[in-house]
Enzyme design. Structure first.
Site, PDB file in Angstrom:
ATOM      1  N   SER A 150       0.815  -1.228   0.019  1.00 32.62           N
ATOM      2  CA  SER A 150      -0.015  -0.097   0.029  1.00 32.62           C
ATOM      3  C   SER A 150       0.824   1.311  -0.018  1.00 32.62           C
ATOM      4  O   SER A 150       1.782   1.534  -0.883  1.00 32.62           O
ATOM      5  CB  SER A 150      -0.840  -0.090   1.104  1.00 32.62           C
ATOM      6  OG  SER A 150      -2.183   1.005   1.251  1.00 32.62           O
ATOM      7  N   ASP A 161     -10.133  -3.582  -5.302  1.00 34.28           N
ATOM      8  CA  ASP A 161      -9.171  -2.847  -4.415  1.00 34.28           C
ATOM      9  C   ASP A 161      -9.075  -1.497  -5.326  1.00 34.28           C
ATOM     10  O   ASP A 161      -9.007  -1.409  -6.585  1.00 34.28           O
ATOM     11  CB  ASP A 161      -7.557  -3.429  -4.293  1.00 34.28           C
ATOM     12  CG  ASP A 161      -6.803  -2.292  -3.711  1.00 34.28           C
ATOM     13  OD1 ASP A 161      -7.159  -1.146  -3.338  1.00 34.28           O
ATOM     14  OD2 ASP A 161      -5.613  -2.908  -3.651  1.00 34.28           O
ATOM     15  N   HIS A 191      -7.844  -5.116  -0.795  1.00 31.50           N
ATOM     16  CA  HIS A 191      -6.823  -4.385  -0.310  1.00 31.50           C
ATOM     17  C   HIS A 191      -6.514  -4.678   1.029  1.00 31.50           C
ATOM     18  O   HIS A 191      -7.380  -4.810   1.938  1.00 31.50           O
ATOM     19  CB  HIS A 191      -7.054  -2.967  -0.181  1.00 31.50           C
ATOM     20  CG  HIS A 191      -5.861  -1.992  -0.182  1.00 31.50           C
ATOM     21  ND1 HIS A 191      -4.992  -1.454  -0.955  1.00 31.50           N
ATOM     22  CD2 HIS A 191      -5.273  -1.417   1.280  1.00 31.50           C
ATOM     23  CE1 HIS A 191      -4.007  -0.756  -0.515  1.00 31.50           C
ATOM     24  NE2 HIS A 191      -4.171  -0.760   0.784  1.00 31.50           N
TER      25      HIS A 191
END
Length: 313
Positions: A158, A253, A283
């Site tokens: 991320s 995501d 995610h």
């Protein structure tokens, strides 16, 4: 395909517990809730031969790091610098502890996680500066850590993937910082993205476009920062000369499309790229190895990529 059954079960648990979205909480509450959720889904941390905490003297500050050594072997080992996720706002060395333990054991390398400064206390580019300077320090003082300075890689999930990509852009200009590879797990690559995955992933019980906006509001100091290549690597004019990349994305995501667009641009620039989209995943799944089988598969894939890069180094 629909949500993976194990992800659906995780979503159901969130609904049952009425867990509020992180972006509705205070900063302190969100940080605590984020860590608790990650640790719950990660399961029991793997034992590692040695785990030690240090502080790097970087200019006028000391940045915490955690070093994971998989074996008592004394020769210099290749090393991965790992940057945790959390939207540059949440996260700590504890957030990525389980991931780092698994990668150290499975890849047979040192893993060094970096406790970069968080926003909004320290806005862009503070986190990028910390990650880049940590890489430079570890490369220069590799012997202190038992690391091989010719076999270094960077990675993260991320926001950590964003920081890894930004760090490779900076390291490219420094001959003393040759990188063997970059591990980018559902990375933010374009803070001005306006694509399908950002719009369609709207589930309030999962990471969604409101989450993305909340993190960016904390991280960026000015609107102009969004287009800066160190905030949005996809907007860098030139991606040539970067190390090989493994890019992992998740089907459900909001960051999926920008991560895959970055992989395509790397390939178009002549960079060796492996791109994998995990179906039915969301995610954050990379840190869920205690409850999601695909997380372990992705960790194994990451470790295989690291072994391949280090063997070529």
């Amino acid at each position: 395909m629909p949500l993976d059954p194990q992800i659906q079960a995780m979503r159901d648990r969130r609904i049952t517990s009425a867990a509020p979205p992180l972006y509705t909480l205070t900063l302190a509450e969100a940080r605590a809730a984020d860590l608790a959720s990650i640790q719950a889904e990660a399961g029991e941390p793997e034992p590692v031969y040695e785990v030690t905490d240090h502080h790097l003297p970087l200019g006028d500050r000391k940045v915490p790091i955690r070093v994971y050594r998989p074996s008592p072997e004394q020769r210099p080992l290749p090393a991965l610098l790992y940057f945790f996720g959390g939207g540059w706002t949440l996260g700590s060395l504890e957030t990525c502890d389980a991931v780092c333990r698994t990668l150290a054991n499975t890849a047979g390398c040192l893993v060094i996680s970096v406790g970069y400064r968080l926003a909004p206390e320290h806005k862009f580019p503070a986190a990028v500066e910390d990650c880049h300077e940590a890489l430079r320090h570890i490369a220069t003082h590799a012997a202190d850590f038992g690391a091989d300075p010719t076999r270094l890689a960077v990675g993260g999930d991320s926001a950590g993937g964003n920081l890894a990509a930004a760090t490779t852009l900076l390291a490219r200009t420094e001959p003393a910082l040759p990188l063997s590879g970059q591990l980018l797990v559902y990375p933010n690559t374009d803070q001005l993205a306006d694509d399908e995955s950002l719009h369609t992933n709207d589930d309030p019980w999962l990471f969604n476009h409101r989450s993305v906006a909340w993190y960016l509001d904390h991280y960026l100091a000015t609107d102009a920062d969004a287009a800066h290549p160190l905030a949005s690597p996809l907007r860098a004019p030139d991606l040539s000369g970067l190390p090989p990349a493994l890019v992992i994305t998740a089907e459900y995501d909001p960051l999926r499309d920008q991560g895959e667009a970055y992989a395509r641009r790397l390939a178009e620039s002549g960079i060796e790229v492996e791109l994998t989209r995990y179906p039915g995943m969301v995610h954050g799944f990379f840190t869920m190895s205690g409850s999601v089988d695909a997380a372990r598969a992705a960790l194994d894939q990451a470790a295989a990529g690291l072994r391949r890069w280090f063997a070529a180094g």
